[in-house]
Scaffold this motif. Structure first.
Motif, PDB file in Angstrom:
ATOM      1  N   LEU A 174     -77.986 -15.432  39.869  1.00 64.13           N
ATOM      2  CA  LEU A 174     -77.862 -16.125  41.147  1.00 64.13           C
ATOM      3  C   LEU A 174     -76.413 -16.508  41.403  1.00 64.13           C
ATOM      4  N   ARG A 175     -75.731 -16.958  40.363  1.00 67.34           N
ATOM      5  CA  ARG A 175     -74.325 -17.320  40.511  1.00 67.34           C
ATOM      6  C   ARG A 175     -73.497 -16.105  40.913  1.00 67.34           C
ATOM      7  N   GLY A 176     -73.774 -14.954  40.285  1.00 65.96           N
ATOM      8  CA  GLY A 176     -73.053 -13.742  40.658  1.00 65.96           C
ATOM      9  C   GLY A 176     -73.352 -13.313  42.082  1.00 65.96           C
ATOM     10  N   SER A 177     -74.615 -13.428  42.490  1.00 68.87           N
ATOM     11  CA  SER A 177     -74.993 -13.045  43.855  1.00 68.87           C
ATOM     12  C   SER A 177     -74.312 -13.944  44.878  1.00 68.87           C
ATOM     13  N   LEU A 178     -74.262 -15.254  44.585  1.00 71.35           N
ATOM     14  CA  LEU A 178     -73.584 -16.180  45.494  1.00 71.35           C
ATOM     15  C   LEU A 178     -72.093 -15.871  45.572  1.00 71.35           C
ATOM     16  N   SER A 179     -71.507 -15.512  44.431  1.00 76.55           N
ATOM     17  CA  SER A 179     -70.083 -15.157  44.426  1.00 76.55           C
ATOM     18  C   SER A 179     -69.826 -13.943  45.294  1.00 76.55           C
ATOM     19  N   TYR A 180     -70.665 -12.938  45.154  1.00 79.17           N
ATOM     20  CA  TYR A 180     -70.495 -11.709  45.932  1.00 79.17           C
ATOM     21  C   TYR A 180     -70.804 -11.938  47.403  1.00 79.17           C
ATOM     22  N   ALA A 181     -71.731 -12.864  47.706  1.00 77.20           N
ATOM     23  CA  ALA A 181     -72.053 -13.176  49.094  1.00 77.20           C
ATOM     24  C   ALA A 181     -70.859 -13.788  49.818  1.00 77.20           C
ATOM     25  N   ILE A 182     -69.942 -14.368  49.059  1.00 71.42           N
ATOM     26  CA  ILE A 182     -68.730 -14.956  49.640  1.00 71.42           C
ATOM     27  C   ILE A 182     -67.549 -13.991  49.555  1.00 71.42           C
ATOM     28  N   LEU A 183     -67.362 -13.397  48.377  1.00 68.31           N
ATOM     29  CA  LEU A 183     -66.166 -12.590  48.145  1.00 68.31           C
ATOM     30  C   LEU A 183     -66.191 -11.267  48.903  1.00 68.31           C
ATOM     31  N   TRP A 184     -67.339 -10.629  49.011  1.00 67.33           N
ATOM     32  CA  TRP A 184     -67.364  -9.321  49.672  1.00 67.33           C
ATOM     33  C   TRP A 184     -67.086  -9.412  51.170  1.00 67.33           C
ATOM     34  N   PRO A 185     -67.738 -10.305  51.921  1.00 69.19           N
ATOM     35  CA  PRO A 185     -67.340 -10.419  53.325  1.00 69.19           C
ATOM     36  C   PRO A 185     -65.908 -10.923  53.489  1.00 69.19           C
ATOM     37  N   THR A 186     -65.447 -11.739  52.535  1.00 67.96           N
ATOM     38  CA  THR A 186     -64.055 -12.183  52.585  1.00 67.96           C
ATOM     39  C   THR A 186     -63.112 -10.998  52.476  1.00 67.96           C
ATOM     40  N   SER A 187     -63.429 -10.045  51.599  1.00 69.65           N
ATOM     41  CA  SER A 187     -62.581  -8.858  51.457  1.00 69.65           C
ATOM     42  C   SER A 187     -62.570  -8.048  52.745  1.00 69.65           C
ATOM     43  N   SER A 188     -63.711  -7.983  53.432  1.00 71.18           N
ATOM     44  CA  SER A 188     -63.762  -7.280  54.707  1.00 71.18           C
ATOM     45  C   SER A 188     -62.871  -7.960  55.743  1.00 71.18           C
ATOM     46  N   LEU A 189     -62.911  -9.293  55.770  1.00 69.23           N
ATOM     47  CA  LEU A 189     -62.081 -10.033  56.723  1.00 69.23           C
ATOM     48  C   LEU A 189     -60.596  -9.891  56.383  1.00 69.23           C
ATOM     49  N   ILE A 190     -60.273  -9.838  55.077  1.00 70.57           N
ATOM     50  CA  ILE A 190     -58.875  -9.613  54.681  1.00 70.57           C
ATOM     51  C   ILE A 190     -58.395  -8.266  55.189  1.00 70.57           C
ATOM     52  N   GLN A 191     -59.235  -7.228  55.009  1.00 67.39           N
ATOM     53  CA  GLN A 191     -58.870  -5.895  55.469  1.00 67.39           C
ATOM     54  C   GLN A 191     -58.714  -5.868  56.991  1.00 67.39           C
ATOM     55  N   GLN A 192     -59.592  -6.566  57.698  1.00 67.56           N
ATOM     56  CA  GLN A 192     -59.487  -6.608  59.153  1.00 67.56           C
ATOM     57  C   GLN A 192     -58.242  -7.361  59.595  1.00 67.56           C
ATOM     58  N   THR A 193     -57.855  -8.389  58.834  1.00 69.41           N
ATOM     59  CA  THR A 193     -56.621  -9.113  59.127  1.00 69.41           C
ATOM     60  C   THR A 193     -55.420  -8.195  58.988  1.00 69.41           C
ATOM     61  N   LEU A 194     -55.448  -7.326  57.980  1.00 65.58           N
ATOM     62  CA  LEU A 194     -54.363  -6.358  57.803  1.00 65.58           C
ATOM     63  C   LEU A 194     -54.311  -5.365  58.962  1.00 65.58           C
ATOM     64  N   GLU A 195     -55.447  -5.179  59.646  1.00 67.77           N
ATOM     65  CA  GLU A 195     -55.470  -4.332  60.839  1.00 67.77           C
ATOM     66  C   GLU A 195     -54.845  -5.023  62.043  1.00 67.77           C
ATOM     67  N   GLY A 196     -54.651  -6.352  61.940  1.00 65.76           N
ATOM     68  CA  GLY A 196     -54.104  -7.110  63.056  1.00 65.76           C
ATOM     69  C   GLY A 196     -55.138  -7.926  63.806  1.00 65.76           C
ATOM     70  N   LYS A 197     -56.361  -8.003  63.282  1.00 65.30           N
ATOM     71  CA  LYS A 197     -57.395  -8.768  63.957  1.00 65.30           C
ATOM     72  C   LYS A 197     -57.288 -10.247  63.607  1.00 65.30           C
ATOM     73  N   ASN A 198     -57.963 -11.084  64.408  1.00 61.28           N
ATOM     74  CA  ASN A 198     -57.969 -12.520  64.183  1.00 61.28           C
ATOM     75  C   ASN A 198     -59.381 -13.065  64.379  1.00 61.28           C
ATOM     76  N   LEU A 199     -59.500 -14.388  64.413  1.00 60.22           N
ATOM     77  CA  LEU A 199     -60.825 -15.000  64.512  1.00 60.22           C
ATOM     78  C   LEU A 199     -61.601 -14.541  65.743  1.00 60.22           C
ATOM     79  N   LYS A 200     -60.889 -14.213  66.814  1.00 60.93           N
ATOM     80  CA  LYS A 200     -61.553 -13.805  68.048  1.00 60.93           C
ATOM     81  C   LYS A 200     -61.952 -12.328  68.044  1.00 60.93           C
ATOM     82  N   THR A 201     -61.285 -11.539  67.233  1.00 61.11           N
ATOM     83  CA  THR A 201     -61.520 -10.091  67.279  1.00 61.11           C
ATOM     84  C   THR A 201     -62.137  -9.530  65.999  1.00 61.11           C
ATOM     85  N   TYR A 202     -62.420 -10.375  65.009  1.00 61.42           N
ATOM     86  CA  TYR A 202     -63.055  -9.890  63.779  1.00 61.42           C
ATOM     87  C   TYR A 202     -64.393  -9.216  64.092  1.00 61.42           C
TER      88      TYR A 202
END
Length: 208
Positions: free
Chosen positions: A22-50
């Protein structure tokens, strides 16, 4: 207030220690979408365009598929090689790169494609296109990290350790996936431009 925080922290630590999956699943539930948002930030997106749906797909896949499969792999290898030595760590890392590593890489592209609503044929094609270049990069990184993981990190912390290491790796996977999408879009635009020029030339020929 500090006493309440300490009590909650103690209870949380006891709960997660008793439920490492459960601890691993909770970690991945946070870290994986965070990695997607990091990649989108590198594309130039922001809170309004994610693209939050894309991030949600990463969270679903990471928490409900990757974490349980990784947990099972960790339990299996710990049962087969319980010692925590550098030699055993190297053996585990090498075996992982020949077994779990290719499986995880291929299932990522296939699973994410299916979550995007693509057909089975399209998912298979994406695996064929992206597996080898991604695996070549991974085989240079993960053996080192997993040697540390298997030889120095206690079993109950290994899924969390790998989840933290995978933050940047998953950001790379998201980049690879999005990068090809851009290339496909550019290719489609080039094809449309070529087709338009051909239509114009044919129209001129008919006029003459």
């Amino acid at each position: 207030m500090p006493l309440t925080i300490n009590v909650l922290r103690t209870q949380w630590k006891a709960f997660t220690s008793a439920h490492p999956l459960l601890r691993g699943s909770l970690s991945y539930a946070i870290l994986w979408p965070t990695s997607s948002l990091i990649q989108q930030t590198l594309e130039g997106k922001n809170l309004k365009t994610y693209d939050y749906m894309r991030a949600l797909r990463f969270g679903i896949f990471g928490s409900l598929y990757v974490a349980p499969s990784l947990y099972g792999w960790v339990k299996l290898t710990s049962a087969m090689w319980p010692q925590m030595t550098l030699r055993v760590g190297l053996i585990k890392a090498a075996i992982e790169q020949l077994s779990y590593g290719p499986f995880a890489c291929a299932s990522f592209f296939a699973g994410m494609s299916l979550l995007e609503g693509k057909s089975k044929e399209e998912a298979v094609q994406e695996v064929q296109d992206k597996f080898l270049p991604t695996f070549k990069v991974g085989i240079c990184i993960w053996p080192v990290l997993q040697t540390i993981n298997f030889s120095m990190v206690p079993e109950r912390h290994r899924v969390v350790f790998v989840s933290i290491c995978s933050l940047m790796w998953t950001t790379f996977l998201a980049y690879m996936k999005r990068k090809e999408m851009h290339e496909n879009e550019e290719q489609q635009e080039d094809d449309l431009t070529t087709q338009h020029l051909g239509d114009v030339q044919r129209g001129k020929a008919l006029t003459l």
